[in-house]
Structure formats: C-alpha cells, structure tokens
Design an enzyme around this catalytic site. Structure first.
Site, PDB file in Angstrom:
ATOM      1  CB  CYS A  96      -6.735  -1.806  -3.037  1.00 38.59           C
ATOM      2  SG  CYS A  96      -5.407  -2.634  -2.109  1.00 38.59           S
ATOM      3  CG  HIS A 101      -9.113  -0.345   0.840  1.00 39.60           C
ATOM      4  ND1 HIS A 101      -9.915  -1.253   0.168  1.00 39.60           N
ATOM      5  CD2 HIS A 101      -7.858  -0.843   0.829  1.00 39.60           C
ATOM      6  CE1 HIS A 101      -9.160  -2.273  -0.216  1.00 39.60           C
ATOM      7  NE2 HIS A 101      -7.907  -2.052   0.164  1.00 39.60           N
ATOM      8  CD  GLU A 138     -13.058   0.304   0.011  1.00 43.26           C
ATOM      9  OE1 GLU A 138     -12.559  -0.685   0.599  1.00 43.26           O
ATOM     10  OE2 GLU A 138     -12.351   1.145  -0.600  1.00 43.26           O
TER      11      GLU A 138
END
Length: 267
Positions: free
Chosen positions: A118, A231, A233
């Site tokens: 990001c 994202h 993660e």
C-alpha cells in the site's frame, strides 16, 4: 562453510520502517501487528527501525536480509513528486518519507529482497522517480478504492475487486495453480486513496484493477522485489494468495541470507 555451520543459521532479519504517531502528548514509533505477524509467517524475524542516518542505514543493510514497507494511514508527501498537498485534512508522515525514500534506492541497488504494501508501493514508485494520484477516486473513469471505515474491520478488509495479473513478471509464477485464481485474476481488498499516476522508469506492472489502476509492480534486475497496492498481510495465514506471496518473500530472504553468510554463491 560446511553443513555444520549451516545448521546454526538463524531466521533472516527483515527491516520494517516504523510510522510516526503522537499518542497522548508524545511522539511514538509504531508498526502494525499484522505486518509483524506476516513477517513471522514468512519465516523471518521483524526488525522495527524508527529511522536511520546514512551511516546507520549502511550498517543496517549489511545485516538484514529483507525489507518490508508497510501500509499506513499517512500519505507520501506530494512535494516528493513536485505537487502541492491536495487535501490538508489527510495525514502525512514527513519523518518516514525522509529516510524511507533513500532506503528504497539503497535496497534496490544492493538487491536486498523488498516487499512494499500500500503506502510502501507508493513510496517505491516515488523514490524511483514516479508520481501519484493524490485522490484516485477523483480521476475520470476510476473507482473509489478507499476503505469504508464505518464497516466492521473484517468487512473493511474484505475482498473488494479482482486484479488482472500481467504475464512475464514476478507475481504470475508465484500465484500460478492456485484454486482461487480464475484465469489471470485474483480477488483482493482495497483500502487506498492514493495510487500510481506515472510509473517510475524501469518498473514492470504486475497487476491492474478493473479501472486500470496499477495494483502491483516490480523492478526487474533488482533482486526479488514486489510492491502491492492491496493488503496481503490481513489474515495472511488463511488467504492462499497472501500465503504464496509471503512464502516467496521468505524464500528470497533466506537465499539472500545464505549469500550474505557465505553459505551459497551469488546467482
């Protein structure tokens, strides 16, 4: 060095630049737990760094085997791509900008494995000479890629749109054969206001959103590097796409560590 030495090698270190926050009345250095968890999922050890001088940066890069650039509520300051601030209400982090931009150039030059997420993608593009849309949603023909913060976090970070994976890059082989991949597309979340405007010279587009926004890129010839606008993660351990990405990053970090320690010859 022989196999007896190899067995004592520890997990590779991954440098994680922190963001700057004022909590109460004092400044703090912070890194989101989800990024730390994802680095550990990759089989590496996170090393949070609040900032570094040129001399400190050189010392750090001589001992780490990867760099992960996190997302953040803050935007890259537009002065770094010769624009004025469009919306003064949006947060900035000039302390992070001041050292991550030179960090990125040094990491690419040294071929240290790099994963940008990001804001991290946006930093890499700017550091290497590109520019950003400060408000993607304001561009003709573009979707609103921002998060809806009124939703529960599980929905806010839920899958939002497909990305089309481009052939001939880093991401395509990483995600090849996944059940969740439909042709050249996988579904991703979307939580960003800024996005790539002018891609920096030498970068290769790895994926695009349906409206054409660059969702992933890499820099060929700079060792393993991959930058993602979404994202991965978030709940990475239960997301097949995220798992593949962090496994590939971890493998690259271990390969770099083996070369750094003299346990393997450079490719």
């Amino acid at each position: 060095m022989g196999s007896q030495s190899a067995q004592f090698v520890q997990a590779p270190l991954v440098l994680v630049p922190s963001c700057q926050r004022v909590l109460g009345r004092h400044p703090f250095h912070v890194v989101g737990q989800k990024y730390v968890d994802a680095i550990r999922l990759a089989g590496a050890v996170p090393l949070m760094v609040p900032g570094a001088s040129e001399a400190e940066l050189s010392a750090l890069l001589s001992v780490v085997d990867g760099v992960l650039l996190t997302g953040s509520p803050s935007n890259v300051h537009p002065r770094h791509f010769d624009e004025d601030v469009l919306d003064e209400r949006l947060p900035l982090d000039p302390v992070r900008d001041a050292w991550t931009l030179p960090l990125i150039r040094a990491v690419v030059e040294r071929g240290i494995p790099l994963l940008g997420i990001c804001r991290g993608l946006q930093e890499v593009n700017v550091a290497l000479g590109g520019s950003l849309h400060q408000a993607v949603q304001g561009q003709p023909g573009h979707m609103d890629h921002r998060a809806d913060e009124a939703l529960p976090v599980e929905q806010e970070y839920g899958l939002a749109h497909a990305v089309a994976i481009q052939p001939g890059g880093v991401l395509d082989p990483i995600l090849r054969g996944l059940d969740v991949r439909q042709g050249d597309e996988v579904m991703v979340n979307s939580l960003h206001g800024q996005g790539v405007k002018r891609l920096a010279p030498g970068l290769h587009v790895e994926a695009r959103a349906p409206d054409g926004v660059v969702e992933a890129f890499s820099k060929p010839g700079g060792g393993f590097n991959l930058c993602l606008q979404w994202h991965p993660e978030w709940l990475a351990a239960s997301n097949p796409v995220s798992l593949r990405i962090f496994e590939a990053f971890g493998q690259a970090c271990r390969a770099h560590q083996a070369i750094r320690l003299g346990l393997a010859a450079p490719a």
